[in-house]
Design an enzyme around this catalytic site. Structure first.
Site, PDB file in Angstrom:
ATOM      1  N   SER A 247       1.810  -9.847  -0.979  1.00 52.41           N
ATOM      2  CA  SER A 247       1.447  -8.427  -0.892  1.00 52.41           C
ATOM      3  C   SER A 247       1.679  -7.805   0.478  1.00 52.41           C
ATOM      4  CB  SER A 247      -0.013  -8.234  -1.311  1.00 52.41           C
ATOM      5  OG  SER A 247      -0.867  -9.085  -0.565  1.00 52.41           O
TER       6      SER A 247
ATOM      7  N   LYS B  91       0.811  -1.227   0.000  1.00 49.57           N
ATOM      8  CA  LYS B  91       0.000   0.000   0.000  1.00 49.57           C
ATOM      9  C   LYS B  91       0.845   1.277   0.000  1.00 49.57           C
ATOM     10  CE  LYS B  91      -4.327  -1.721   0.688  1.00 49.57           C
ATOM     11  NZ  LYS B  91      -4.321  -2.982   1.482  1.00 49.57           N
TER      12      LYS B  91
ATOM     13  N   GLU C  47      -9.968   6.555   3.305  1.00 52.39           N
ATOM     14  CA  GLU C  47     -10.866   5.569   3.903  1.00 52.39           C
ATOM     15  C   GLU C  47     -10.031   4.336   4.228  1.00 52.39           C
ATOM     16  OE1 GLU C  47     -10.196   5.724   0.760  1.00 52.39           O
ATOM     17  OE2 GLU C  47      -9.717   3.619   0.380  1.00 52.39           O
TER      18      GLU C  47
END
Ligand SMILES: *Cc1c(COP(=O)(O)O)cnc(C)c1O
Length: 400
Positions: free
Chosen positions: A384, A94, A116
């Site tokens: 990930s 991210k 969010e």
């Protein structure tokens, strides 16, 4: 070159019949401005150099492409490589996107950041870069998620962000996105909205893809160095789809490279029990700014979703995935909660790497299909994120 695979989206943000800008009138001009500024930034060498600098010096790129020797031997099939996004600062891919977007926000003169978050991973990655650049940060989070993911709430608060509880509807990610959009409409002059996946209205699906595609550019170079050839197969989990398209994008024109996206099968493909948009229950619809595959009933009501991994638990998939599925360039399958849990345990014990439950869905696919993939094949699995955030849940569900 199959140009149609990589020359999307068009100016309006369309990936074939998917994507676009389905937002209230008041957000059209801010989105157009963001698109113009992003187009300028990505052609600007200074911007690209600055992003490369922070990805390297702050986030920890390049991440290793690790040959999982014991996993390979144990599964008796193809040669398995893990792309180690779990080693990045804040523990997942991210940060690739939040760094790109905060540099863009700075360039646009914005002083305030909103985001969010569902499980809290994107919220933490946003709060992190906001702290580093000295910007105010508000993160919207469903009240139910705040309770389930209290550790990430504390992390965001420690980083100086304000976490605002959302009490509407299911009190989870979908409602948090609505609240963030409402904030953006009101404060757009001072505020940039950092969206966390390849979702929402144009330019987000394109912009987030571009920021994440560093994963595949690195992996392509690394596998050519290590094996002197391209891989046979790429595997990644698909929530919104940013880590998957991030790995796949640099390989889209490499005809011999097969690509598999793994969605959350939850408790099985029954209404309300999964989050696999390309399985039964998924159909063409519009959700939160974009047209894509959505889990909905015959009346177009958004269905409840379920997954053991919060990061995959959303009713829509990024529009570019719907496009590449239609073209049969990417195949999609799913792994269930139980399969993902088993895969997380397996990866931990055989490689000493505790994966995020999201990433464990990709590992589960390889465990299930190793026998069918040839022994001489090379497979790259996108790891990930790391599993620290999921440890107490795994302890409970695996009865450790
Ligand atoms: C958020 C998250 C995902 C799901 O998001 P994508 O946009 O589909 O990548 C997957 N893995 C991890 C570790 C995450 O934190």
């Amino acid at each position: 070159m199959q140009k149609h695979l990589t020359n999307v989206p068009d100016k309006g943000g369309h990936f074939g019949p998917y994507g676009g800008m389905f937002v209230p009138e008041t957000l059209m001009e801010p989105l157009h401005e963001l698109t113009r500024e992003y187009e300028k930034a990505r052609r600007d060498k200074k911007f690209r150099d600055e992003l490369a600098y922070y990805l390297r010096e702050y986030a920890g790129r390049p991440t290793p492409l690790y040959f999982a020797e014991r996993m390979t031997r144990e599964l008796g099939g193809p040669k398995i490589y893990l792309k180690r996004e779990d080693l990045l600062h804040t523990g997942a891919h991210k940060i690739n996107n939040t760094l790109g977007q905060i540099l863009l926000a700075k360039r646009m003169g914005k002083k305030r950041i909103i985001a969010e978050t569902g499980a809290g991973q994107h919220g933490v990655a946003t709060a992190t870069v906001a702290a580093m650049f000295g910007m105010d940060c508000v993160v919207y989070m469903g009240a139910v998620d705040m309770e389930r993911q209290s550790l990430n709430v504390y992390r965001m608060q420690l980083l100086g962000a304000e976490v605002r509880a959302v009490h509407a509807g299911q009190k989870t990610l979908k409602e948090a996105i609505n609240e963030a959009m409402r904030d953006w409409v009101t404060n757009v002059r001072t505020t940039h909205y950092i969206l966390g996946s390849v979702l929402g209205a144009h330019p987000y699906p394109m912009m987030v893809r571009d920021f994440q595609s560093v994963i595949g550019r690195e992996a392509r170079r690394q596998i050519l160095e290590k094996e002197e050839r391209l891989p046979d197969e790429l595997v990644a989990c698909v929530g919104g789809g940013s880590n998957a398209i991030g790995l796949f994008h640099a390989f889209l024109n490499d005809k011999g490279v097969r690509m598999v996206g793994v969605e959350a099968g939850g408790e099985g493909i029954r209404a309300g029990k999964h989050a696999a948009r390309f399985q039964k229950g998924g159909s063409l619809g519009v959700l939160q700014g974009t047209r894509t595959f959505v889990l909905q009933d015959d009346d177009g009501q958004i269905m409840l979703t379920h997954s053991v991994s919060a990061g995959l638990d959303y009713a829509a998939v990024g529009p570019e995935h719907s496009y590449l599925r239609d073209l049969k360039r990417i195949e999609y399958t799913y792994a269930t909660d139980d399969e993902a849990l088993e895969a997380a345990k397996f990866c931990s014990r055989i490689e000493g790497i505790i994966p995020a439950l999201e990433s464990a869905h990709a590992v589960a696919y390889v465990m299930k299909n190793a026998g069918k993939i040839g022994k001489d094949a090379i497979v790259i699995v996108n790891l990930s994120g790391r599993g620290d955030k999921d440890v107490s849940q795994m302890a409970r569900l695996l009865k450790l």
